[in-house]
Write an enzyme that holds these catalytic residues in place. Structure first.
Site: not given
Ligand code: ADP
Length: 448
Positions: A34, A43, A242, A255, A258, A279, A380-381, A420
């Site tokens: 991470e 998330t 959003h 949402e 609403r 949306r 947003h997404h 979505r």
């Molecule tokens: P999903 O909803 O698909 O799980 P999220 O946005 O909740 O996506 O989580 C994606 C995670 O991936 C985030 O915590 C982000 O910091 C991490 N991330 C993004 N790019 C990288 C990377 N190059 N290496 C490691 N972690 C990453």
């Protein structure tokens, strides 16, 4: 630190955590990397809930629903641009993922609804608190208890390709040190690209200058890495805004406000749309109002019922007071606002909204205390992304899976089509996260 694993998961959001746990439970040695110091990504910002059909909770609460209806709503919401096969997987696995998450500590015991759904299938924690942090916390604890190797502050910078499969990930630590982790399978779960304004503009020039609700880490790293090893992308221009983000800020108003019955009024104190339309429709309507913003108006009943609404008030996003007082505070005519409310309450009573044909009319807005939050749409997404099949295998440009490479979550495309439905992302990331984890673990055992 070990530099070898059966399965390496890139990204520690909802999809990454789910897939790491699923792969571990299948007996694989897993390393999750991470790039930030915090798990949860976008998330953590997921508020409304997780959509699932045919669950034990729905049965207990007497809510009639089916995977077929969930499928239809999702396809319709996505303007039939969705990948049918992936949507079937989503709908058919939704009830089981609710059980799976609850078994691992999540609370999904309440039901609500979001725009474009014909049943109450948005599962959320008790008291209407936000779903994302609840799931992230439950899964983080599970991963910790299972002693899964989670490396924070470690960023994936490239996928390593062998002769005919993916063989590892090149990573960079916060101090700049780089190393390669050898892997038999890799799962990309890096999230979308909603915080990468340049990339958003590249794929959808209409969104130039839009704000974003995203975690700043969500900049499309995974999409770029997958492209470099020959992976195909799909629906990249499909980016959801959003409709209700605090005007000129990044804070999204769920949402569910609403869903509980809040209405939208413009600067003239008038309604202008079915508040529970999809949306894209609501976003577009808001941008057509004076000042490209609108006000979300709700009463004390909604504030009390929905924790999130109470939270927004406590954070200072709302003006509050009698109807007359909030009219003054938002700079509109009190008589007009009052007439708007009366007309709306009449529609709720008669179950017919002759003005905007709102199909779900949750409640009348009543009492002596009201709230108004100025909102406008922001990115947003990102619905497009890496192309996968029903096994969460990443597909190459020739349509065939790239061996050893899996993807799940917002980094993938095709599931949500052109729009979505609220609550479908949390279902998507956990369902496909689990599929990716299990399949990557199984595949890793076949690699010598
Ligand atoms: P999903 O909803 O698909 O799980 P999220 O946005 O909740 O996506 O989580 C994606 C995670 O991936 C985030 O915590 C982000 O910091 C991490 N991330 C993004 N790019 C990288 C990377 N190059 N290496 C490691 N972690 C990453």
């Amino acid at each position: 630190l070990p530099k070898e694993a059966d399965v390496v998961v890139i990204g520690g959001g909802g999809a990454g955590l789910t897939s790491a746990i699923a792969a571990h439970e299948k007996g694989a040695k897993v390393i999750l990397i991470e790039k930030t110091e915090l798990l949860g990504g976008n998330t953590n910002y997921a508020t409304a809930g997780l959509n699932a059909a045919g669950t034990k909770i729905q049965e207990k609460l007497g809510e009639k629903d089916s995977p077929e209806l969930f499928y239809e709503d999702t396809m319709k919401g996505g303007k039939n641009k969705n990948n049918k096969e992936l949507v079937k997987v989503l709908a058919n696995n939704s009830s089981a993922i609710v059980d799976w998450l609850i078994e691992r500590g999540a609370d999904l015991s309440e039901l609500t609804s979001t725009g474009g759904q014909s049943a109450k299938r948005t599962h959320r924690p008790t008291g209407g608190s936000a779903v994302g942090p609840n799931i992230v916390s439950a899964l983080s604890k599970t991963a910790e208890n299972e002693k899964i190797d989670i490396r924070k502050g470690t960023k994936a910078i490239a996928l390593v390709k062998g002769k005919n499969r993916i063989v590892g990930v090149k990573v960079k630590e916060a101090d700049g040190k780089e190393y390669t982790i050898k892997a038999k399978a890799v799962i990309v779960a890096t999230g979308g690209f909603g915080a990468n304004a340049k990339m958003v503009e590249k794929y959808n020039p209409k969104l130039k200058g839009f704000g974003s609700t995203n975690n700043p880490a969500i900049v499309g790293d995974g999409i770029i890495m997958v492209e470099k090893v020959g992976g195909a992308l799909v629906d990249m221009k499909e980016i959801q805004t959003h409709p209700t983000v605090v005007h000129k800020k990044t804070n999204m108003i769920t949402e569910a406000v609403r869903g509980e019955g809040a209405i939208l009024v413009n600067k003239d104190g008038k309604r202008f749309i079915d508040e529970l339309e999809t949306r894209d429709v609501v976003s577009k309507a808001i941008l057509e109002q004076k000042g490209k913003s609108a006000f979300l108006v709700f009463d004390e009943g909604i504030r009390t019922k929905l924790k999130a609404a109470d939270g927004y008030v406590k954070k200072g996003f709302a003006v509050e007071g009698t109807l007359e007082e909030i009219a003054t505070k938002i700079g509109t005519d009190a008589k007009t606002l009052e007439a708007t409310l009366n007309k709306y309450n009449e529609a709720v009573k008669n179950k017919v909204d002759s003005e905007f044909n709102k199909k779900t009319l949750p409640k009348e807005l009543t009492g002596t205390k009201y709230y108004a939050i100025e909102i406008s749409p922001a990115v947003h997404h990102t619905m497009g992304g890496v192309r996968i099949n029903a096994n969460a295998e990443v597909l190459g440009k020739n349509g065939r899976p790239i061996k050893g490479l899996y993807a799940a979550g917002e980094v993938t495309g095709g599931i949500h089509g052109a729009n979505r439905i609220g609550g479908n992302a949390v279902a998507d990331i956990t369902i496909f996260g689990k599929i990716a984890g299990e399949n990557a673990a199984t595949y890793s055992k076949s690699v010598k």
